[in-house]
Write an enzyme that holds these catalytic residues in place. Structure first.
Site, PDB file in Angstrom:
ATOM      1  CG  ASP A   9      -1.889   1.151   1.235  1.00  0.00           C
ATOM      2  OD1 ASP A   9      -2.615   1.287   0.240  1.00  0.00           O
ATOM      3  OD2 ASP A   9      -1.928   1.933   2.203  1.00  0.00           O
ATOM      4  CB  SER A  10       0.379   4.742  -0.996  1.00  0.00           C
ATOM      5  OG  SER A  10      -0.858   4.947  -0.353  1.00  0.00           O
ATOM      6  CB  CYS A  20      -2.398   1.106  -2.876  1.00  0.00           C
ATOM      7  SG  CYS A  20      -2.505   2.777  -3.485  1.00  0.00           S
ATOM      8  CD  GLU A  27      -2.676   9.208   6.001  1.00  0.00           C
ATOM      9  OE1 GLU A  27      -2.087  10.283   5.862  1.00  0.00           O
ATOM     10  OE2 GLU A  27      -2.341   8.165   5.409  1.00  0.00           O
ATOM     11  CB  CYS A  77      -9.645   5.005  -0.884  1.00  0.00           C
ATOM     12  SG  CYS A  77      -8.239   5.597   0.091  1.00  0.00           S
ATOM     13  CG  HIS A  99      -6.679   5.828   4.210  1.00  0.00           C
ATOM     14  ND1 HIS A  99      -5.787   5.503   3.234  1.00  0.00           N
ATOM     15  CD2 HIS A  99      -5.944   6.344   5.235  1.00  0.00           C
ATOM     16  CE1 HIS A  99      -4.563   5.824   3.638  1.00  0.00           C
ATOM     17  NE2 HIS A  99      -4.633   6.332   4.845  1.00  0.00           N
TER      18      HIS A  99
END
Lengths: 262, 262
Positions: free
Chosen positions: A6-7, A69, A148, A180, A182
């Site tokens: 993942d990024s 990702c 985040e 995504c 997240h």
């Protein structure tokens, strides 16, 4: 080991699914934190970085790799998959399959980073599998920074989420893909806004289900993967908010390794 | 040329000041868009990237360099300045000097990225110059993504800004340093929240004023800088939202060059 790339830290939502659906399978996770975010950067960089990261995971002993990702899956999965001798999974197609199995009215919403949405990959994959379905898209660039910061329950966020999601609801979608890694962490807020009539599809669940099916059919590989003992969580630079995000995703903190060779 | 280096597009707020205070001086701008954001990444990476970027600007013919990025100034300015034979300016000290000249009650607020605030640089510089002043700090990690989305006037943003700024106001600050190149683009919202009793200090104005004073004393260098003709706007990858941000900062779009050699 099952490799996951993942990024950053968002892919830990996919690790959570591995732990739930595939207990006993060790993972090696690579978060490309030095180069994140991928969602607003050019396609050619994402492709080049994604190849390096997948190669690194295989070199470290991963037997299969999940590109967790969405932006990397969008720009780089086909390329990497075509050139890999070992199994590689992306998150786009499994999520699309599950959404197509879910929708009743053929109206599917997709939310993602600007890069994922701009790539057109969801449009392409949905149309490939079912011409009759009408997809609607919305990029939600503020969701990743909000998550985040663990800012999901703070003032202002609901208004921002409504700005992004209301247009999709107004189109009459009955299914929404969280495009995504997240976004599952904001699922509560998203569900409140889109309402009970809209079914949420989390591609993390869908891709791990596909990996599970694959391993059931490939028992030799499954046994080989299980031989490793420990989970590893590697990052290209010391991750920001590692403790917060890993607690949110996994209910525990992780031991992070910083690597310098990819 | 006057070189300016920033992690992305935010440093265009400093270019605006150069254009206003030093008309006739061409600039070469380098935005390290492939590696942004700097504000949440480790100090050692910021130092290494900042050196590369400053060297690149000098190699391209810049006679002086302004490190427009606060996070880069925070972690890397002293190191780069000590090792450079040519003039380098950072944004921290000029902003602090102006804030000290402004405050009446000795209570100064500083807002910035997590990296800038965590560096402790503002604490250190303020105390170096005036022991009696009491600084208060707040990192505002959501401001940069909000500004890059041009989301400043949209629902939810005022509530987020209040969460960040009210604690500083409650400490009785009379001066607020905008410790990130993006923040001048949110100045309207910030001013509304902190009220007229708080004077805003924009380090972009302060650093360009110092550069101007330096050039008045160094006429030979000033004439040399003026010999170039054109402004250049260079980026380590195609920048996201270049048109939006450059219009906001400069009132015009810029011609972007993507470079691959730093």
């Amino acid at each position: 080991m099952i490799g996951l790339f993942d990024s950053g830290l968002g892919g830990l939502t996919v690790v959570k699914e591995v732990w739930q659906q595939l207990p006993g399978y060790p993972v090696i996770y690579l978060g490309d934190t030095a180069r994140l975010p991928y969602g607003t950067k050019p396609a050619e960089l994402i492709r080049s970085w994604s190849r390096l990261n997948v190669d690194w995971l295989f070199n470290q002993g991963a037997e299969i790799v999940i590109i967790a990702c969405h932006t990397a899956s969008a720009w780089a999965f086909d390329l990497i998959n075509q050139n890999s001798r070992r199994p590689v999974f992306g998150v786009i197609t499994p999520g699309v399959r599950q959404a197509l199995a879910t929708t009743q009215n053929g109206r599917i919403g997709v939310i993602g980073t600007p890069g994922t949405i701009r790539s057109g990959i969801y449009q392409k994959k949905i149309k490939e599998l079912d011409q009759s379905v009408q997809p609607y898209f919305q990029s939600c660039p503020l969701f990743v920074p909000i998550i985040e910061e663990n800012w999901m329950e703070r003032p202002g966020v609901r208004e921002i989420a409504e700005e992004y999601l209301k247009p999709l609801v107004n189109q009459g979608i009955d299914t929404l893909i969280l495009g995504c890694t997240h976004y599952p962490l904001m699922r509560g807020t998203i569900e409140q806004i889109v309402g009970q009539e809209v079914t949420i599809v989390d591609p993390a669940q869908a891709v791990v289900q596909e990996v599970k099916n694959f391993l059931i059919k490939n028992q030799e590989l499954a046994q080989k993967i299980k031989r490793s003992r420990e989970h590893r969580f590697c990052f290209s630079s010391q991750p920001y908010q590692a403790e917060t995000i890993s607690r949110l995703c996994l209910g525990q903190t992780i031991k992070t390794e910083v690597i310098n060779d990819n």
